[in-house]
Design a protein around this motif. Structure first.
Motif, PDB file in Angstrom:
ATOM      1  N   ASP A  60       0.813  -1.220   0.000  1.00  0.00           N
ATOM      2  CA  ASP A  60       0.000   0.000   0.000  1.00  0.00           C
ATOM      3  C   ASP A  60       0.845   1.267   0.000  1.00  0.00           C
ATOM      4  O   ASP A  60       0.459   2.298   0.563  1.00  0.00           O
ATOM      5  CB  ASP A  60      -0.947   0.021   1.213  1.00  0.00           C
ATOM      6  N   LEU A  61       2.053   1.210  -0.618  1.00  0.00           N
ATOM      7  CA  LEU A  61       2.935   2.377  -0.735  1.00  0.00           C
ATOM      8  C   LEU A  61       3.272   3.006   0.621  1.00  0.00           C
ATOM      9  O   LEU A  61       3.445   4.220   0.731  1.00  0.00           O
ATOM     10  CB  LEU A  61       2.320   3.436  -1.659  1.00  0.00           C
ATOM     11  N   LYS A  62       3.378   2.172   1.635  1.00  0.00           N
ATOM     12  CA  LYS A  62       3.838   2.678   2.926  1.00  0.00           C
ATOM     13  C   LYS A  62       5.357   2.844   2.872  1.00  0.00           C
ATOM     14  O   LYS A  62       6.047   2.166   2.131  1.00  0.00           O
ATOM     15  CB  LYS A  62       3.462   1.707   4.037  1.00  0.00           C
ATOM     16  N   PHE A  63       5.846   3.747   3.688  1.00  0.00           N
ATOM     17  CA  PHE A  63       7.282   4.019   3.674  1.00  0.00           C
ATOM     18  C   PHE A  63       8.051   2.846   4.272  1.00  0.00           C
ATOM     19  O   PHE A  63       7.649   2.278   5.292  1.00  0.00           O
ATOM     20  CB  PHE A  63       7.603   5.301   4.444  1.00  0.00           C
ATOM     21  N   PHE A  64       9.151   2.523   3.610  1.00  0.00           N
ATOM     22  CA  PHE A  64      10.034   1.462   4.095  1.00  0.00           C
ATOM     23  C   PHE A  64      10.709   1.925   5.391  1.00  0.00           C
ATOM     24  O   PHE A  64      11.302   3.014   5.439  1.00  0.00           O
ATOM     25  CB  PHE A  64      11.085   1.149   3.021  1.00  0.00           C
ATOM     26  N   LEU A  65      10.626   1.101   6.430  1.00  0.00           N
ATOM     27  CA  LEU A  65      11.080   1.549   7.752  1.00  0.00           C
ATOM     28  C   LEU A  65      12.560   1.921   7.767  1.00  0.00           C
ATOM     29  O   LEU A  65      12.962   2.887   8.407  1.00  0.00           O
ATOM     30  CB  LEU A  65      10.813   0.449   8.797  1.00  0.00           C
ATOM     31  N   GLY A  66      13.367   1.185   7.081  1.00  0.00           N
ATOM     32  CA  GLY A  66      14.806   1.450   7.134  1.00  0.00           C
ATOM     33  C   GLY A  66      15.303   2.362   6.036  1.00  0.00           C
ATOM     34  O   GLY A  66      16.524   2.476   5.847  1.00  0.00           O
ATOM     35  N   HIS A  67      14.407   3.017   5.284  1.00  0.00           N
ATOM     36  CA  HIS A  67      14.842   3.824   4.148  1.00  0.00           C
ATOM     37  C   HIS A  67      15.803   4.953   4.543  1.00  0.00           C
ATOM     38  O   HIS A  67      16.782   5.200   3.829  1.00  0.00           O
ATOM     39  CB  HIS A  67      13.613   4.400   3.426  1.00  0.00           C
ATOM     40  N   PRO A  68      15.599   5.676   5.647  1.00  0.00           N
ATOM     41  CA  PRO A  68      16.554   6.758   5.980  1.00  0.00           C
ATOM     42  C   PRO A  68      17.964   6.248   6.223  1.00  0.00           C
ATOM     43  O   PRO A  68      18.925   7.021   6.114  1.00  0.00           O
ATOM     44  CB  PRO A  68      15.955   7.375   7.248  1.00  0.00           C
ATOM     45  N   HIS A  69      18.107   4.964   6.565  1.00  0.00           N
ATOM     46  CA  HIS A  69      19.432   4.437   6.895  1.00  0.00           C
ATOM     47  C   HIS A  69      20.086   3.727   5.711  1.00  0.00           C
ATOM     48  O   HIS A  69      21.229   3.281   5.835  1.00  0.00           O
ATOM     49  CB  HIS A  69      19.331   3.447   8.062  1.00  0.00           C
ATOM     50  N   LEU A  70      19.368   3.616   4.589  1.00  0.00           N
ATOM     51  CA  LEU A  70      19.928   2.914   3.439  1.00  0.00           C
ATOM     52  C   LEU A  70      20.827   3.846   2.634  1.00  0.00           C
ATOM     53  O   LEU A  70      20.543   5.042   2.516  1.00  0.00           O
ATOM     54  CB  LEU A  70      18.808   2.388   2.538  1.00  0.00           C
ATOM     55  N   PRO A  71      21.918   3.331   2.056  1.00  0.00           N
ATOM     56  CA  PRO A  71      22.759   4.165   1.183  1.00  0.00           C
ATOM     57  C   PRO A  71      22.030   4.469  -0.119  1.00  0.00           C
ATOM     58  O   PRO A  71      21.138   3.746  -0.541  1.00  0.00           O
ATOM     59  CB  PRO A  71      24.005   3.293   0.949  1.00  0.00           C
ATOM     60  N   LYS A  72      22.420   5.548  -0.746  1.00  0.00           N
ATOM     61  CA  LYS A  72      21.806   5.947  -2.004  1.00  0.00           C
ATOM     62  C   LYS A  72      22.355   5.078  -3.146  1.00  0.00           C
ATOM     63  O   LYS A  72      23.528   4.750  -3.170  1.00  0.00           O
ATOM     64  CB  LYS A  72      22.089   7.421  -2.311  1.00  0.00           C
ATOM     65  N   GLY A  73      21.481   4.746  -4.076  1.00  0.00           N
ATOM     66  CA  GLY A  73      21.908   3.995  -5.244  1.00  0.00           C
ATOM     67  C   GLY A  73      22.114   2.525  -4.948  1.00  0.00           C
ATOM     68  O   GLY A  73      21.728   1.983  -3.908  1.00  0.00           O
ATOM     69  N   GLU A  74      22.765   1.844  -5.913  1.00  0.00           N
ATOM     70  CA  GLU A  74      23.006   0.411  -5.821  1.00  0.00           C
ATOM     71  C   GLU A  74      24.309   0.148  -5.086  1.00  0.00           C
ATOM     72  O   GLU A  74      25.307   0.848  -5.293  1.00  0.00           O
ATOM     73  CB  GLU A  74      23.063  -0.189  -7.223  1.00  0.00           C
ATOM     74  N   VAL A  75      24.325  -0.851  -4.201  1.00  0.00           N
ATOM     75  CA  VAL A  75      25.511  -1.201  -3.415  1.00  0.00           C
ATOM     76  C   VAL A  75      25.823  -2.665  -3.677  1.00  0.00           C
ATOM     77  O   VAL A  75      24.951  -3.524  -3.562  1.00  0.00           O
ATOM     78  CB  VAL A  75      25.273  -0.951  -1.908  1.00  0.00           C
ATOM     79  N   ASP A  76      27.092  -2.949  -4.027  1.00  0.00           N
ATOM     80  CA  ASP A  76      27.485  -4.325  -4.338  1.00  0.00           C
ATOM     81  C   ASP A  76      27.586  -5.181  -3.087  1.00  0.00           C
ATOM     82  O   ASP A  76      27.280  -6.373  -3.120  1.00  0.00           O
ATOM     83  CB  ASP A  76      28.828  -4.338  -5.076  1.00  0.00           C
ATOM     84  N   ALA A  77      28.017  -4.610  -1.985  1.00  0.00           N
ATOM     85  CA  ALA A  77      28.215  -5.389  -0.758  1.00  0.00           C
ATOM     86  C   ALA A  77      26.944  -5.357   0.095  1.00  0.00           C
ATOM     87  O   ALA A  77      26.019  -4.579  -0.138  1.00  0.00           O
ATOM     88  CB  ALA A  77      29.392  -4.835   0.040  1.00  0.00           C
ATOM     89  N   VAL A  78      26.921  -6.251   1.092  1.00  0.00           N
ATOM     90  CA  VAL A  78      25.812  -6.294   2.040  1.00  0.00           C
ATOM     91  C   VAL A  78      25.966  -5.140   3.026  1.00  0.00           C
ATOM     92  O   VAL A  78      27.069  -4.862   3.508  1.00  0.00           O
ATOM     93  CB  VAL A  78      25.803  -7.643   2.796  1.00  0.00           C
ATOM     94  N   VAL A  79      24.840  -4.449   3.319  1.00  0.00           N
ATOM     95  CA  VAL A  79      24.862  -3.311   4.245  1.00  0.00           C
ATOM     96  C   VAL A  79      24.025  -3.655   5.472  1.00  0.00           C
ATOM     97  O   VAL A  79      23.213  -4.587   5.467  1.00  0.00           O
ATOM     98  CB  VAL A  79      24.317  -2.039   3.569  1.00  0.00           C
ATOM     99  N   ARG A  80      24.256  -2.899   6.530  1.00  0.00           N
ATOM    100  CA  ARG A  80      23.504  -3.073   7.770  1.00  0.00           C
ATOM    101  C   ARG A  80      22.706  -1.802   8.044  1.00  0.00           C
ATOM    102  O   ARG A  80      23.190  -0.696   7.793  1.00  0.00           O
ATOM    103  CB  ARG A  80      24.445  -3.355   8.948  1.00  0.00           C
ATOM    104  N   TYR A  81      21.486  -1.985   8.563  1.00  0.00           N
ATOM    105  CA  TYR A  81      20.681  -0.843   8.978  1.00  0.00           C
ATOM    106  C   TYR A  81      19.778  -1.298  10.116  1.00  0.00           C
ATOM    107  O   TYR A  81      19.681  -2.496  10.427  1.00  0.00           O
ATOM    108  CB  TYR A  81      19.870  -0.282   7.808  1.00  0.00           C
ATOM    109  N   ASP A  82      19.125  -0.337  10.722  1.00  0.00           N
ATOM    110  CA  ASP A  82      18.307  -0.626  11.900  1.00  0.00           C
ATOM    111  C   ASP A  82      16.941   0.021  11.710  1.00  0.00           C
ATOM    112  O   ASP A  82      16.828   1.251  11.608  1.00  0.00           O
ATOM    113  CB  ASP A  82      18.989  -0.077  13.168  1.00  0.00           C
TER     114      ASP A  82
END
Length: 696
Positions: free
Chosen positions: A249-271
């Motif tokens: 339902d187009l709700k905001f992704f909870l961890g979006h503020p902590h995600l890096p911008k663009g595509e990332v090749d490695a695994v990232v961590r967020y909370d």
């Protein structure tokens, strides 16, 4: 004679067991730590691999689905019936005069239908295709953006003000975008394409197709792992378009503020309230992003369980090894440690001087048994050797005492003779040294006299040269005095001339002041004449010209006088500086003249002193020649006396050396005898310290 008892070996065994146990414990701890690290790296690597594969698979499938949707829209937009419907819509809109209406007026006119509905048959065809292609809504606009065909009622009649319409009409395609359909209560994907017959033809309108999320939802569910890896599709603003967990339902992704911008090749961590590990892939021309994520607690829990099992296994192994160590300790104590302890006790007793100790006979044919039998034989041999040493030491002591008494008498006589010879030799050497020193002093005195003679001769020559140089310098200084007097006279004349220039400059300044006063009077006169001319009117016109010329002349005279005053002021300053400089030059020349006169007088005194020094130097030269002859005769006689004294001293030194050698030899014999007696006594004492038992 007594038999040794085995001392306690518990300390050695305990140390052996403890240190071996500690080493095993450290080894097991290192293995467990390395195993835990390996397990952690492997579990995290497998978890990260699953996340990366899920994100990559989902992004590839979504790109394929979006590409298929865009291809379907292009195909539908190129159908002849759709192209005809768009053109017919443009024709009907022009007939209705819609292009001349404002957007609000057009919306008001078609508020009930919100479509021109130019081709019902094409509308039915598109609605039927919607069931098989999962189409939620299809609309076709004309070239002005008015709805020509719609399969469902739209919210607007005019679409030309929408960004997707302008982009599709100008570039041919508007990329897929997500939106929430409030009427249907679900999220949909819309793609817009220009309506045209071919790729090079002009756009006749725009077709917009709205799809459901069935294909995207299936792609995310296939890429996800239930209960482990979740996959979400989010747009550029961080809203969830689709999720493997269900409706978004187009709700905001909870961890979006902590995600890096663009595509990332490695695994990232967020909370997002729970620590997550995620992989991010771009899709749909980098407008969307696929986020595959898993709670970090899942791999960490697996790591914790594996670590617990590893530590339990290490503990069991440690307990088993500890039991094996205890059994080995009992065996080593019985077969090695206890016999070794008895041998150590026997060795300690021998080291303490007790040779009466007896070791029990060993029948074991291993290394410890052989060592015990060899030690018993060694103790018996030591007892026999100690008895022999005691007897030999007593005989050696008696002989050494007799030899020492004989040597002492010979040593006393030799020492007395050596002392006498040494005294005579020392006195002869002192006398020879004294004569040698006197000869050396005479030689140095002779050299000094020769040097003094040479220096006196050189001094006479230098004094003559110095007197000539003093006469020349006095003549030059007299010439300098005369030139300085002439220079002083010229400086005084220059000062007088400077005073004359200063007085002339003052007169010029007074003249300039007079010219400035005349200029000011001329200005006043010109001003009065101008007023009179203006008062006279036409008759005073000529007089006005004369007044202006007088005023211009007064201004020119004032400017010239001002420049002249500046020049005169500068000239007066320079004249003052020149006058001061001339006065300083005259004073300096006067001081130099007086100093030069004093130099002339000083050179006269130097010339007289040089003449006196020349006479004294000649006298010194004659005295030095006489002294040199006397010193040479004295040196020859002292050399002959020194040679005779040195020969006598050498003979006495040989006698003293012979006496000293005889005394030294006697002393060495006495010392050797004393040392032998002392050694025999110590040997007897040390041998007596051993306890040999009753039968020895």
């Amino acid at each position: 004679m007594h038999t040794t008892k085995a001392p306690s070996t518990s300390s050695l065994s305990r140390r052996l067991v403890i240190w071996t146990g500690v080493a095993l414990l450290l080894l097991l701890a290192a293995v467990a730590w390395f195993g835990r690290r390996t397990i952690r790296e492997r579990v995290l690597r497998e978890a990260d691999t699953g996340i990366l594969q899920a994100a990559e698979q989902a992004s590839l499938v979504i790109d394929r689905v979006v590409a298929e949707r865009e291809g379907q829209v292009r195909l539908l937009a190129s159908l002849p019936s759709v192209v005809d419907a768009a053109r017919l819509g443009s024709t009907r809109a022009a007939a209705l005069g819609l292009p001349n209406d404002s957007l609000e007026e057009a919306e008001r006119r078609f508020d009930s239908t919100r479509t021109l509905d130019v081709d019902p048959r094409t509308r039915r065809f598109l609605r039927e295709r919607g069931v098989s292609l999962d189409l939620a809504e299809v609309l076709v606009t004309d070239s002005h953006g008015y709805n020509a065909i719609t399969t469902e009622r739209t919210s607007d009649f005019v679409q030309s003000d929408e960004e997707w319409w302008r982009q599709a009409f100008s570039s041919g395609l508007s990329p897929a975008s997500a939106s929430f359909d409030e009427s249907a209560g679900r999220v949909t994907i819309s793609v817009a394409s220009a309506v045209r017959e071919g790729d090079s033809a002009a756009a006749a309108g725009v077709m917009k197709v709205v799809y459901g999320l069935g294909a995207l939802q299936s792609a995310l569910s296939a890429a996800a792992t239930r209960g482990v890896v979740s996959v979400d599709l989010i747009d550029g603003e961080g809203r969830v378009i689709a999720s493997s967990a269900g409706s978004a339902d187009l709700k905001f992704f909870l961890g979006h503020p902590h995600l890096p911008k663009g595509e990332v090749d490695a695994v990232v961590r967020y909370d997002d309230g729970v620590a997550q590990r995620a992989s991010i892939r771009s899709t749909n021309r980098s407008m969307w992003r696929v986020v595959a994520h898993t709670p970090e607690a899942l791999p960490l829990g697996e790591i914790s369980a594996a670590t617990t099992a590893l530590w339990a296994t290490a503990f069991i192994v440690f307990v088993a090894l500890s039991g094996a160590l205890w059994a080995m300790n009992a065996f080593v104590t019985r077969r090695i440690a206890a016999p070794a302890a008895r041998l150590a006790a026997a060795a300690e007793s021998v080291a303490a001087g007790d040779l009466s100790i007896r070791l029990p006979e060993s029948t074991v044919d291993d290394e410890i048994g052989r060592l015990g039998r060899a030690t018993s034989e060694m103790i018996r041999g030591l007892r026999t050797l100690t008895v022999a040493i005691k007897d030999s030491a007593e005989e050696t002591t008696s002989m050494a005492m007799d030899l020492t008494a004989s040597s002492e008498g010979i040593s006393a006589s030799s020492q007395q003779m050596a002392q006498t010879s040494a005294d005579l030799s020392r006195q002869s050497a002192d006398m020879a040294q004294t004569i040698t020193d006197m000869a050396g002093n005479s030689a140095r005195l002779s050299a000094l006299s020769a040097s003094l003679t040479t220096g006196a001769s050189d001094g006479v020559t230098r004094n003559q040269q110095l007197r000539v140089l003093a006469q020349e310098n006095r003549s030059l200084l007299n010439t300098s005095v005369r030139q300085l007097e002439a220079l002083q006279a010229e400086a005084r004349k220059s000062a007088v001339a400077g005073e004359s220039v200063a007085r002339a400059s003052e007169e010029i300044r007074e003249f300039v002041y007079l010219v400035q006063n005349i200029a000011r009077q001329s200005k006043l006169l010109a001003f009065s004449a101008g007023m009179e001319a203006s008062r006279a009117g036409q008759q005073g016109a000529g007089f006005t010209v004369v007044a202006k010329e007088v005023e211009r002349l007064a201004i020119s005279s004032a400017e010239a006088a001002e420049r002249a005053e500046k020049v005169v002021s500068s000239l007066l300053d320079k004249v003052a500086e020149s006058r001061d400089s001339s006065a300083q030059s005259a004073a300096a020349v006067d001081r130099v003249r007086h100093a030069t006169q004093r130099g002339v007088e000083s050179f006269g005194h130097v010339e007289a002193a040089v003449a006196d020094a020349e006479k004294w130097t000649v006298a010194i030269e004659q005295a030095s020649l006489t002294t040199n002859e006397v010193v040479e005769n004295t040196t020859q006689r002292l050399d002959a006396l020194a040679r005779g004294t040195e020969a006598f001293a050498a003979a006495m030194q040989e006698v003293a050396a012979s006496a000293e050698e005889q005394s030294a030899s006697t002393e060495e014999i006495a010392a050797t005898a004393a040392a032998l007696a002392a050694t025999a006594e110590r040997l007897s004492t040390q041998a007596g310290a051993f306890r040999l038992g009753r039968g020895s």
